[in-house]
Design an enzyme around this catalytic site. Structure first.
Site: not given
Length: 178
Positions: A34, A116, A164
């Protein structure tokens, strides 16, 4: 890097209340990459920790008024300097993928690890992030061999809904070694 009882040793740990048990049978077989920045396009600070721990101040930025109540999480976050933070044990289900599918398997949160990277769809990620990401992926593959080469972007598992990690994420910088 080693993973012991679902936690990566030697990384910053900030537990979140936003997780639940993985479904049985237990099968971690995918990594989802992400991209995140808070506020959008701004790097650094504590806002990502705040989002993932449910403590985001809705008045700190106008953008936060629309997201401060979200109950979302990820397993790992890698900032621009390559520092890794773990929010959820790999043995538990983080809430990072939402409605998703990978190779015909639905609900990717059930069988994936979310990572992330601090970034946006509009600029390159840093070499330090790729170094830390490769170290984390190597540890995850060693601990959960079902992952193999199953690594996808959020946009791949939720097309049309998510963009993303964006076009500046370079999958070729992921090491094939594990």
């Amino acid at each position: 890097m080693r993973i012991v009882a679902g936690w990566m040793e030697g990384v910053r740990q900030v537990p979140t209340p936003f997780f639940n048990a993985r479904k049985k049978p237990f099968n971690i077989s995918l990594i989802v990459i992400h991209g995140i920045s808070l506020p959008p396009g701004i790097f650094g600070g504590h806002y990502i920790d705040d989002l993932f721990t449910g403590t985001l101040d809705k008045n700190a930025d106008p953008y936060f008024a629309g997201i401060y109540k979200l109950e979302v999480s990820t397993h790992l976050f890698i900032n621009r300097q390559g520092i890794i933070t773990q929010y959820v044990s790999f043995l538990d289900r983080a809430w990072h993928a939402g409605r998703s599918a990978y190779n015909g398997e639905v609900e990717c949160n059930d069988f994936s690890v979310g990572i992330e990277l601090e970034g946006t769809d509009f600029e390159a990620y840093t070499d330090k992030q790729y170094q830390s990401l490769n170290a984390a992926v190597k540890a995850l593959r060693r601990t959960y061999p079902q992952i193999q080469n199953r690594i996808a972007g959020h946009s791949d598992i939720a097309p049309g809904r998510k963009t993303d990690p964006g076009p500046f994420f370079d999958f070729s910088k992921l090491s094939p070694d594990f």
